[in-house]
Structures are given as structure tokens and as C-alpha cells.
Write a protein that holds these residues in place. Structure first.
Motif, PDB file in Angstrom:
ATOM      1  N   PRO A  68      36.979 -75.023 -36.446  1.00 39.72           N
ATOM      2  CA  PRO A  68      36.460 -76.391 -36.494  1.00 39.72           C
ATOM      3  C   PRO A  68      35.305 -76.564 -35.514  1.00 39.72           C
ATOM      4  O   PRO A  68      35.138 -75.788 -34.575  1.00 39.72           O
ATOM      5  CB  PRO A  68      37.659 -77.237 -36.074  1.00 39.72           C
ATOM      6  CG  PRO A  68      38.570 -76.327 -35.350  1.00 39.72           C
ATOM      7  CD  PRO A  68      38.314 -74.950 -35.876  1.00 39.72           C
ATOM      8  N   HIS A  69      34.498 -77.598 -35.747  1.00 41.92           N
ATOM      9  CA  HIS A  69      33.394 -77.901 -34.838  1.00 41.92           C
ATOM     10  C   HIS A  69      33.947 -78.237 -33.463  1.00 41.92           C
ATOM     11  O   HIS A  69      35.036 -78.793 -33.340  1.00 41.92           O
ATOM     12  CB  HIS A  69      32.566 -79.078 -35.366  1.00 41.92           C
ATOM     13  CG  HIS A  69      31.814 -78.744 -36.609  1.00 41.92           C
ATOM     14  ND1 HIS A  69      30.662 -78.001 -36.608  1.00 41.92           N
ATOM     15  CD2 HIS A  69      32.070 -79.047 -37.909  1.00 41.92           C
ATOM     16  CE1 HIS A  69      30.234 -77.852 -37.851  1.00 41.92           C
ATOM     17  NE2 HIS A  69      31.072 -78.475 -38.658  1.00 41.92           N
ATOM     18  N   GLY A  70      33.192 -77.882 -32.439  1.00 32.65           N
ATOM     19  CA  GLY A  70      33.609 -78.186 -31.073  1.00 32.65           C
ATOM     20  C   GLY A  70      33.040 -77.184 -30.095  1.00 32.65           C
ATOM     21  O   GLY A  70      32.219 -76.331 -30.443  1.00 32.65           O
ATOM     22  N   ASP A  71      33.473 -77.305 -28.844  1.00 31.42           N
ATOM     23  CA  ASP A  71      33.023 -76.425 -27.785  1.00 31.42           C
ATOM     24  C   ASP A  71      33.985 -75.253 -27.622  1.00 31.42           C
ATOM     25  O   ASP A  71      35.205 -75.438 -27.659  1.00 31.42           O
ATOM     26  CB  ASP A  71      32.922 -77.182 -26.458  1.00 31.42           C
ATOM     27  CG  ASP A  71      31.832 -78.238 -26.479  1.00 31.42           C
ATOM     28  OD1 ASP A  71      30.822 -78.021 -27.173  1.00 31.42           O
ATOM     29  OD2 ASP A  71      31.992 -79.265 -25.807  1.00 31.42           O
ATOM     30  N   TYR A  72      33.421 -74.063 -27.410  1.00 27.10           N
ATOM     31  CA  TYR A  72      34.203 -72.842 -27.237  1.00 27.10           C
ATOM     32  C   TYR A  72      33.617 -72.048 -26.077  1.00 27.10           C
ATOM     33  O   TYR A  72      32.443 -72.205 -25.723  1.00 27.10           O
ATOM     34  CB  TYR A  72      34.154 -71.983 -28.512  1.00 27.10           C
ATOM     35  CG  TYR A  72      34.835 -72.634 -29.684  1.00 27.10           C
ATOM     36  CD1 TYR A  72      36.174 -72.379 -29.961  1.00 27.10           C
ATOM     37  CD2 TYR A  72      34.148 -73.513 -30.512  1.00 27.10           C
ATOM     38  CE1 TYR A  72      36.807 -72.982 -31.042  1.00 27.10           C
ATOM     39  CE2 TYR A  72      34.772 -74.125 -31.584  1.00 27.10           C
ATOM     40  CZ  TYR A  72      36.108 -73.851 -31.842  1.00 27.10           C
ATOM     41  OH  TYR A  72      36.732 -74.460 -32.898  1.00 27.10           O
ATOM     42  N   THR A  73      34.437 -71.188 -25.511  1.00 32.46           N
ATOM     43  CA  THR A  73      33.989 -70.263 -24.470  1.00 32.46           C
ATOM     44  C   THR A  73      34.189 -68.849 -24.979  1.00 32.46           C
ATOM     45  O   THR A  73      35.296 -68.485 -25.403  1.00 32.46           O
ATOM     46  CB  THR A  73      34.797 -70.467 -23.174  1.00 32.46           C
ATOM     47  OG1 THR A  73      34.635 -71.809 -22.732  1.00 32.46           O
ATOM     48  CG2 THR A  73      34.316 -69.517 -22.082  1.00 32.46           C
ATOM     49  N   LEU A  74      33.128 -68.067 -24.964  1.00 33.38           N
ATOM     50  CA  LEU A  74      33.189 -66.672 -25.379  1.00 33.38           C
ATOM     51  C   LEU A  74      33.165 -65.808 -24.124  1.00 33.38           C
ATOM     52  O   LEU A  74      32.260 -65.927 -23.298  1.00 33.38           O
ATOM     53  CB  LEU A  74      32.004 -66.320 -26.277  1.00 33.38           C
ATOM     54  CG  LEU A  74      31.948 -64.873 -26.760  1.00 33.38           C
ATOM     55  CD1 LEU A  74      33.146 -64.543 -27.648  1.00 33.38           C
ATOM     56  CD2 LEU A  74      30.650 -64.611 -27.490  1.00 33.38           C
ATOM     57  N   ILE A  75      34.177 -64.947 -23.987  1.00 33.34           N
ATOM     58  CA  ILE A  75      34.255 -64.029 -22.854  1.00 33.34           C
ATOM     59  C   ILE A  75      34.013 -62.626 -23.394  1.00 33.34           C
ATOM     60  O   ILE A  75      34.716 -62.166 -24.293  1.00 33.34           O
ATOM     61  CB  ILE A  75      35.626 -64.112 -22.169  1.00 33.34           C
ATOM     62  CG1 ILE A  75      35.862 -65.532 -21.648  1.00 33.34           C
ATOM     63  CG2 ILE A  75      35.710 -63.092 -21.028  1.00 33.34           C
ATOM     64  CD1 ILE A  75      37.265 -65.784 -21.153  1.00 33.34           C
ATOM     65  N   VAL A  76      32.987 -61.964 -22.861  1.00 29.40           N
ATOM     66  CA  VAL A  76      32.637 -60.607 -23.256  1.00 29.40           C
ATOM     67  C   VAL A  76      33.004 -59.693 -22.090  1.00 29.40           C
ATOM     68  O   VAL A  76      32.576 -59.921 -20.961  1.00 29.40           O
ATOM     69  CB  VAL A  76      31.130 -60.480 -23.566  1.00 29.40           C
ATOM     70  CG1 VAL A  76      30.803 -59.077 -24.057  1.00 29.40           C
ATOM     71  CG2 VAL A  76      30.686 -61.528 -24.575  1.00 29.40           C
ATOM     72  N   SER A  77      33.838 -58.677 -22.372  1.00 29.08           N
ATOM     73  CA  SER A  77      34.268 -57.780 -21.303  1.00 29.08           C
ATOM     74  C   SER A  77      34.305 -56.347 -21.814  1.00 29.08           C
ATOM     75  O   SER A  77      34.192 -56.083 -23.008  1.00 29.08           O
ATOM     76  CB  SER A  77      35.646 -58.196 -20.779  1.00 29.08           C
ATOM     77  OG  SER A  77      36.617 -58.098 -21.801  1.00 29.08           O
ATOM     78  N   THR A  78      34.480 -55.417 -20.898  1.00 26.36           N
ATOM     79  CA  THR A  78      34.579 -54.008 -21.239  1.00 26.36           C
ATOM     80  C   THR A  78      35.507 -53.330 -20.249  1.00 26.36           C
ATOM     81  O   THR A  78      35.681 -53.801 -19.128  1.00 26.36           O
ATOM     82  CB  THR A  78      33.186 -53.339 -21.254  1.00 26.36           C
ATOM     83  OG1 THR A  78      33.319 -52.011 -21.753  1.00 26.36           O
ATOM     84  CG2 THR A  78      32.553 -53.294 -19.897  1.00 26.36           C
ATOM     85  N   GLY A  79      36.110 -52.222 -20.706  1.00 23.67           N
ATOM     86  CA  GLY A  79      36.923 -51.409 -19.813  1.00 23.67           C
ATOM     87  C   GLY A  79      38.365 -51.863 -19.683  1.00 23.67           C
ATOM     88  O   GLY A  79      38.763 -52.896 -20.190  1.00 23.67           O
ATOM     89  N   LYS A  80      39.143 -51.009 -19.015  1.00 26.19           N
ATOM     90  CA  LYS A  80      40.547 -51.294 -18.708  1.00 26.19           C
ATOM     91  C   LYS A  80      40.785 -50.898 -17.271  1.00 26.19           C
ATOM     92  O   LYS A  80      40.638 -49.726 -16.940  1.00 26.19           O
ATOM     93  CB  LYS A  80      41.464 -50.495 -19.630  1.00 26.19           C
ATOM     94  CG  LYS A  80      41.417 -50.954 -21.053  1.00 26.19           C
ATOM     95  CD  LYS A  80      42.357 -50.158 -21.921  1.00 26.19           C
ATOM     96  CE  LYS A  80      42.204 -50.599 -23.366  1.00 26.19           C
ATOM     97  NZ  LYS A  80      42.979 -49.827 -24.284  1.00 26.19           N
ATOM     98  N   PRO A  81      41.114 -51.800 -16.377  1.00 21.36           N
ATOM     99  CA  PRO A  81      41.229 -53.239 -16.622  1.00 21.36           C
ATOM    100  C   PRO A  81      39.863 -53.827 -16.970  1.00 21.36           C
ATOM    101  O   PRO A  81      38.837 -53.277 -16.582  1.00 21.36           O
ATOM    102  CB  PRO A  81      41.746 -53.787 -15.291  1.00 21.36           C
ATOM    103  CG  PRO A  81      41.300 -52.810 -14.266  1.00 21.36           C
ATOM    104  CD  PRO A  81      41.283 -51.470 -14.955  1.00 21.36           C
ATOM    105  N   PRO A  82      39.873 -54.929 -17.720  1.00 18.74           N
ATOM    106  CA  PRO A  82      38.597 -55.472 -18.200  1.00 18.74           C
ATOM    107  C   PRO A  82      37.698 -55.966 -17.078  1.00 18.74           C
ATOM    108  O   PRO A  82      38.155 -56.562 -16.112  1.00 18.74           O
ATOM    109  CB  PRO A  82      39.008 -56.626 -19.116  1.00 18.74           C
ATOM    110  CG  PRO A  82      40.458 -56.790 -18.982  1.00 18.74           C
ATOM    111  CD  PRO A  82      41.018 -55.675 -18.190  1.00 18.74           C
ATOM    112  N   THR A  83      36.425 -55.675 -17.239  1.00 21.69           N
ATOM    113  CA  THR A  83      35.372 -56.208 -16.374  1.00 21.69           C
ATOM    114  C   THR A  83      34.580 -57.196 -17.217  1.00 21.69           C
ATOM    115  O   THR A  83      34.054 -56.827 -18.273  1.00 21.69           O
ATOM    116  CB  THR A  83      34.443 -55.085 -15.882  1.00 21.69           C
ATOM    117  OG1 THR A  83      35.215 -54.138 -15.147  1.00 21.69           O
ATOM    118  CG2 THR A  83      33.341 -55.631 -15.015  1.00 21.69           C
ATOM    119  N   ILE A  84      34.512 -58.453 -16.783  1.00 28.03           N
ATOM    120  CA  ILE A  84      33.795 -59.477 -17.545  1.00 28.03           C
ATOM    121  C   ILE A  84      32.295 -59.248 -17.409  1.00 28.03           C
ATOM    122  O   ILE A  84      31.760 -59.164 -16.311  1.00 28.03           O
ATOM    123  CB  ILE A  84      34.186 -60.887 -17.083  1.00 28.03           C
ATOM    124  CG1 ILE A  84      35.651 -61.133 -17.405  1.00 28.03           C
ATOM    125  CG2 ILE A  84      33.286 -61.946 -17.740  1.00 28.03           C
ATOM    126  CD1 ILE A  84      36.183 -62.476 -16.939  1.00 28.03           C
TER     127      ILE A  84
END
Length: 92
Positions: A68-84
Motif C-alpha cells: 500500500p501507499h505510505g512511508d517505508y524504510t529500506l535497509i541494505v546490508s551485507t555479510g554475517k553478522p550484517p553490516t548496514i
């Protein structure tokens, strides 16, 4: 092991016709990239993990037409443990 390369902000292109978010980032070859999309209540509404097989520019399209329409936050990370790598606010 810490990341030894510099990251730049993701380029975002929202194409309303096909309702996709396009991210472009330069990443090392064979890097696993994780995407998490959170709604405005911080609930995960979509996640995706892909492998980068390109040593130039990495592009991934995220299909968002079902949201649906609205505000979202996209988190892009890599690795384990994740690095943002980046946190991006998107308005659909």
C-alpha cells in the motif's frame, strides 16, 4: 572481519509505472546483499537476499506493487553478522 571498501549512498529510482525500486551500488565481487523493507510501524514487509556476481555496478530491482501507499524504510546490508550499508526512506 570489517569491510575494507568505501560505500556510497545507493541511487534509488522509483518507477511508478512498474512500481519497482532500483538500487545501484558498487560492491566487491561475490558479495551477499540483504534487503529489508520496513513499514512505518517498523514491521518487515519484504526481505530479499541476492549475490553480487558483477565487479562493476550492482543493480537489483525490488518489486513493491503489492504494497500500500505510505512511508517505508529500506535497509541494505551485507555479510554475517550484517553490516548496514545504507538506510533509505521511501514514499510509495
Amino acid at each position: 572481519m570489517p569491510l575494507l571498501y568505501a560505500m556510497t549512498k545507493a541511487d534509488i529510482e522509483f518507477i511508478r509505472k512498474v512500481q519497482q525500486v532500483v538500487l545501484k551500488q558498487k560492491l566487491p565481487l561475490n558479495t551477499e546483499v540483504h534487503y529489508e523493507l520496513l513499514n512505518n510501524q517498523k514491521q518487515m514487509v519484504m526481505s530479499k537476499t541476492v549475490m553480487n556476481f558483477s565487479d562493476t555496478s550492482f543493480t537489483e530491482k525490488l518489486e513493491v506493487s503489492h504494497l500500500p501507499h505510505g512511508d517505508y524504510t529500506l535497509i541494505v546490508s551485507t555479510g554475517k553478522p550484517p553490516t548496514i550499508l545504507d538506510t533509505i526512506t521511501i514514499n510509495l
